[in-house]
Design an enzyme around this catalytic site. Sequence first.
Site, PDB file in Angstrom:
ATOM      1  CB  VAL A   1      -0.944   0.020   1.225  1.00  0.00           C
ATOM      2  CG1 VAL A   1      -1.671   1.360   1.328  1.00  0.00           C
ATOM      3  CG2 VAL A   1      -1.947  -1.120   1.147  1.00  0.00           C
TER       4      VAL A   1
ATOM      5  CG  ASP B   1       2.765  13.979  11.976  1.00  0.00           C
ATOM      6  OD1 ASP B   1       2.924  15.075  11.398  1.00  0.00           O
ATOM      7  OD2 ASP B   1       3.102  12.895  11.465  1.00  0.00           O
TER       8      ASP B   1
END
Length: 370
Positions: free
Chosen positions: A25, A140
Amino acid sequence: MDFIRSEILGTKFETTIRYANVRPVGLGAFGLVCSAYDQITQQSVAIKKMMSPFASSAIAKRTYREVKLLKKLRHENLIGLCDIFISPLEDIYLVTELLGTDLSRLLRSKPLENKFAQFFMYQLMRGLKYIHSAGVIHRDLKPSNLLINENCDLKICDFGLARVQEPRMTGYVSTRYYRAPEIMLTWQRYGVEVDIWSAGCILAEMLRGVPLFPGKDHINQFYLITDMIGNPPLEVIEKITSKNTRHIVDSLPHKEPRQLKTIFNEEDAEAVDLLEKMLLFDQSKRISAAESLEHPYLAPYHDPTDEPVAEEKFDWSFNDADLPKESWKYMIYSEVLDFHSMEAHSSGYMTQDDFASVLEFVDQNQFAET
């Protein structure tokens, strides 16, 4: 426990026989992620191989922190940990839910209708309310860390940088576009409000289709912020501890704050009002995640009976520990054992033989420095 080894994107990838149809992925600095089919639950999952998790004491500590956070934080709008295992090559693999895309990809593909921005924002703030109640700062938040499935369910992921609020904290966190100004100004003390700023930047990007503050570097980033919301107030400037940073701030031309509604004039006025409460220089005046859920913009989805908080604060007692990497390694293996012990009791997916294999693997490893 039997493993199958393959090479994916030039990396050895080992999975238990439980997982089939392994496909790459994405590959990042801290891990390789593959999709796979869980033959026990009959669900598609994501498997993340944590790259060189014991390369140094700092990396081993980061690995331990992410494992522990994923184990502990359980909420509908956070990515859920389904399995965790240690391969024969002593790599750590985290198995989580698989969602079809992320917000970054959606924003690249086409403009987002306001009704979708509204629903995604509600889920983001619902997840942040839970995270912050646990005493955790994500640090983040960005569109690529917000996973979305075909039902428009949103889940926050990537807790590798998550931390507790501390007297002194490092400044180089969060992708620049979404970085709160107090991180750039002080690089020392900040709180959960940095996530609120990032969430505001994400909302603005959903409404506009492009990043609100696409800074080319640290200084340009701050300049773009002041161009939008004006110069920082005196009480914020007085908190700056770096002489160089103070000099840069003092040398900036005077900027009056612009009215956000003139920038988002075609958008929902309530969305702009929420933005104005999130994008404030003074972190103490920013709206909280819990308060944002009560804002009129999110009112269509607000349900105070279904916006849970953490049952207890996350245990950060390990955070100040300065341990050798082998000690962190042992602690990670203990967390893996604990996870499988809980799963064996709650789901029955793990057999006694599987659990014995994990225990034997831990017992056979020597944790002395080599």
